[in-house]
Design a protein around this motif. Sequence first.
Motif, PDB file in Angstrom:
ATOM      1  N   LYS A  90       0.844  -1.189   0.000  1.00 22.33           N
ATOM      2  CA  LYS A  90       0.000   0.000   0.000  1.00 22.33           C
ATOM      3  C   LYS A  90       0.883   1.244   0.000  1.00 22.33           C
ATOM      4  CE  LYS A  90      -4.193  -1.838   2.164  1.00 22.33           C
ATOM      5  NZ  LYS A  90      -5.181  -1.670   3.264  1.00 22.33           N
ATOM      6  N   CYS A  91       0.463   2.220  -0.783  1.00 27.33           N
ATOM      7  CA  CYS A  91       1.191   3.491  -0.880  1.00 27.33           C
ATOM      8  C   CYS A  91       0.249   4.619  -0.479  1.00 27.33           C
ATOM      9  CB  CYS A  91       1.708   3.720  -2.292  1.00 27.33           C
ATOM     10  SG  CYS A  91       2.755   2.392  -2.942  1.00 27.33           S
ATOM     11  N   LEU A  92       0.718   5.463   0.404  1.00 28.35           N
ATOM     12  CA  LEU A  92      -0.075   6.591   0.896  1.00 28.35           C
ATOM     13  C   LEU A  92       0.673   7.890   0.620  1.00 28.35           C
ATOM     14  CD1 LEU A  92      -2.461   7.784   2.551  1.00 28.35           C
ATOM     15  CD2 LEU A  92      -1.066   7.406   4.603  1.00 28.35           C
ATOM     16  N   VAL A  93      -0.039   8.840   0.031  1.00 20.67           N
ATOM     17  CA  VAL A  93       0.555  10.142  -0.283  1.00 20.67           C
ATOM     18  C   VAL A  93       0.476  11.025   0.947  1.00 20.67           C
ATOM     19  CG1 VAL A  93       0.384  12.209  -1.708  1.00 20.67           C
ATOM     20  CG2 VAL A  93      -0.047   9.956  -2.715  1.00 20.67           C
ATOM     21  N   MET A  94       1.630  11.563   1.362  1.00 19.76           N
ATOM     22  CA  MET A  94       1.705  12.484   2.487  1.00 19.76           C
ATOM     23  C   MET A  94       2.534  13.689   2.038  1.00 19.76           C
ATOM     24  SD  MET A  94       0.639  12.847   5.617  1.00 19.76           S
ATOM     25  CE  MET A  94       0.258  11.176   6.112  1.00 19.76           C
ATOM     26  N   ASN A  95       1.824  14.713   1.568  1.00 16.54           N
ATOM     27  CA  ASN A  95       2.484  15.876   0.969  1.00 16.54           C
ATOM     28  C   ASN A  95       3.358  15.428  -0.196  1.00 16.54           C
ATOM     29  OD1 ASN A  95       1.202  17.629   2.776  1.00 16.54           O
ATOM     30  ND2 ASN A  95       2.804  17.301   4.326  1.00 16.54           N
ATOM     31  N   GLU A  96       4.655  15.627  -0.101  1.00 12.38           N
ATOM     32  CA  GLU A  96       5.559  15.239  -1.185  1.00 12.38           C
ATOM     33  C   GLU A  96       6.305  13.941  -0.874  1.00 12.38           C
ATOM     34  OE1 GLU A  96       5.847  16.461  -4.229  1.00 12.38           O
ATOM     35  OE2 GLU A  96       4.170  17.765  -3.696  1.00 12.38           O
ATOM     36  N   ILE A  97       5.756  13.165   0.052  1.00 10.88           N
ATOM     37  CA  ILE A  97       6.357  11.886   0.417  1.00 10.88           C
ATOM     38  C   ILE A  97       5.367  10.768   0.104  1.00 10.88           C
ATOM     39  CG2 ILE A  97       7.273  10.480   2.306  1.00 10.88           C
ATOM     40  CD1 ILE A  97       8.193  12.994   3.668  1.00 10.88           C
ATOM     41  N   LEU A  98       5.859   9.705  -0.484  1.00 11.01           N
ATOM     42  CA  LEU A  98       5.047   8.511  -0.732  1.00 11.01           C
ATOM     43  C   LEU A  98       5.438   7.456   0.300  1.00 11.01           C
ATOM     44  CD1 LEU A  98       2.919   7.311  -2.710  1.00 11.01           C
ATOM     45  CD2 LEU A  98       4.850   6.196  -3.877  1.00 11.01           C
ATOM     46  N   LEU A  99       4.514   7.150   1.202  1.00 11.59           N
ATOM     47  CA  LEU A  99       4.751   6.152   2.239  1.00 11.59           C
ATOM     48  C   LEU A  99       4.386   4.774   1.689  1.00 11.59           C
ATOM     49  CD1 LEU A  99       3.153   8.024   5.280  1.00 11.59           C
ATOM     50  CD2 LEU A  99       5.526   8.112   4.473  1.00 11.59           C
ATOM     51  N   VAL A 100       5.351   3.867   1.689  1.00 12.73           N
ATOM     52  CA  VAL A 100       5.163   2.522   1.130  1.00 12.73           C
ATOM     53  C   VAL A 100       5.266   1.503   2.259  1.00 12.73           C
ATOM     54  CG1 VAL A 100       5.952   0.833  -0.567  1.00 12.73           C
ATOM     55  CG2 VAL A 100       6.182   3.287  -1.044  1.00 12.73           C
ATOM     56  N   ASP A 101       4.248   0.654   2.380  1.00 15.32           N
ATOM     57  CA  ASP A 101       4.255  -0.421   3.374  1.00 15.32           C
ATOM     58  C   ASP A 101       3.923  -1.732   2.681  1.00 15.32           C
ATOM     59  OD1 ASP A 101       4.479   0.673   6.331  1.00 15.32           O
ATOM     60  OD2 ASP A 101       3.255   2.110   5.207  1.00 15.32           O
ATOM     61  N   ALA A 102       4.723  -2.756   2.967  1.00 14.71           N
ATOM     62  CA  ALA A 102       4.528  -4.092   2.388  1.00 14.71           C
ATOM     63  C   ALA A 102       4.335  -5.086   3.519  1.00 14.71           C
ATOM     64  CB  ALA A 102       5.720  -4.491   1.526  1.00 14.71           C
ATOM     65  N   LEU A 103       3.242  -5.826   3.470  1.00 10.06           N
ATOM     66  CA  LEU A 103       2.914  -6.807   4.506  1.00 10.06           C
ATOM     67  C   LEU A 103       2.686  -8.154   3.853  1.00 10.06           C
ATOM     68  CD1 LEU A 103       2.230  -7.426   7.495  1.00 10.06           C
ATOM     69  CD2 LEU A 103      -0.158  -6.931   6.928  1.00 10.06           C
ATOM     70  N   ARG A 104       3.449  -9.138   4.301  1.00 10.01           N
ATOM     71  CA  ARG A 104       3.268 -10.500   3.809  1.00 10.01           C
ATOM     72  C   ARG A 104       2.269 -11.233   4.692  1.00 10.01           C
ATOM     73  NH1 ARG A 104       8.541 -13.982   3.395  1.00 10.01           N
ATOM     74  NH2 ARG A 104       8.497 -13.430   5.591  1.00 10.01           N
ATOM     75  N   ASN A 105       1.455 -12.062   4.087  1.00  8.86           N
ATOM     76  CA  ASN A 105       0.432 -12.808   4.816  1.00  8.86           C
ATOM     77  C   ASN A 105       1.070 -13.648   5.924  1.00  8.86           C
ATOM     78  OD1 ASN A 105      -2.029 -13.886   5.525  1.00  8.86           O
ATOM     79  ND2 ASN A 105      -1.997 -15.464   3.948  1.00  8.86           N
ATOM     80  N   GLY A 106       0.586 -13.450   7.157  1.00 14.08           N
ATOM     81  CA  GLY A 106       1.112 -14.175   8.310  1.00 14.08           C
ATOM     82  C   GLY A 106       2.116 -13.393   9.120  1.00 14.08           C
ATOM     83  N   ASP A 107       2.677 -12.314   8.572  1.00 11.82           N
ATOM     84  CA  ASP A 107       3.636 -11.507   9.310  1.00 11.82           C
ATOM     85  C   ASP A 107       2.901 -10.539  10.231  1.00 11.82           C
ATOM     86  OD1 ASP A 107       5.564 -12.827   7.946  1.00 11.82           O
ATOM     87  OD2 ASP A 107       6.199 -11.145   6.690  1.00 11.82           O
ATOM     88  N   LEU A 108       3.572 -10.160  11.325  1.00 13.94           N
ATOM     89  CA  LEU A 108       2.988  -9.234  12.287  1.00 13.94           C
ATOM     90  C   LEU A 108       3.372  -7.792  12.011  1.00 13.94           C
ATOM     91  CD1 LEU A 108       3.506 -11.274  15.577  1.00 13.94           C
ATOM     92  CD2 LEU A 108       1.470 -11.163  14.134  1.00 13.94           C
TER      93      LEU A 108
END
Length: 299
Positions: A90-108
């Motif tokens: 998932k990528c979230l726009v925060m002003n001029e920053i793109l926040l990227v988070d990757a979550l694998r199934n089963g990970d905490l």
Amino acid sequence: MTTEQSILAVIRAARPSFRNRHDKAAFAVHSAFVAAGYVLHATGSSAFADDVLSSSSTDEVGMDGWNEFEDNYAFLYSYPDKNSKKVLVKCLVMNEILLVDALRNGDLESLHLEIEVEEHVEDNPETSYASQFKNLGKLVTDVNREILDKLSAASTAKSSSQPSSSATNLREDRPRLGVDNPENPYTPAPGYVVPLVPGFGGSDLFPGPGAGMYPTRGDFGGGSMLVGPNNPIFFGGGAPEPGLPGGLQGVPPGARFDPYGPPGVPGFEPGRFVRNPRRPGQGGPHPDLHHFHGDADFI
């Protein structure tokens, strides 16, 4: 490993339409996953579903609707491996920053990356995709280091921790003693006898392990400190038997002496736990008060 050239190749093959600079940065992240060998299963609104990670679907999808939201992007991938788990990015726009988070199934915990959009994207209306990015090599390095390499390392560590079929078969073929695996007893070599291991918790009933059994500490040989009025040491001595002959009525064979019980419950009346009368012909003081002597009724 993903490279700048491979990302540009994916972008040129997909020929996406960008609305703004954030679209370009988000699509560059997606291209890094595709260039690394990941397969896309969902994007856009379908990738924002609550159960998207647990979905059993393995169909590959196109890029339709990938930028239908203004400030959010979502992609669901899996690696073409039988033990691979799905990865939600998932990528979230925060002003001029793109926040990227990757979550694998089963990970905490998810893997996180922050991309400075101005540092990697050009406001260039030209149709050449290469001219619409800058410092793309640094972006590739960041995505590899913070997300792709960690996903790959975690998958490799998990697969290496699982024993191979040959190693599992080898362990199953090893002989085991019948003590811990009675269904598959160990057969010793001819002429060699493996002593039995006695049970535990029976020192109140048996004086010690029998012949040909491994000695133990604490339980057998140490005896019990719970001495009741029917203990054989008061009546003739000898080795106690499992049934404890002469026990009180209603007390099961082998029960240990415990004069304490809940009040008012049948079977635990104080009068039941009393000393049996002296056997005929044995006079003298009480065994608890008399010094050691020759007969068998002493403590």
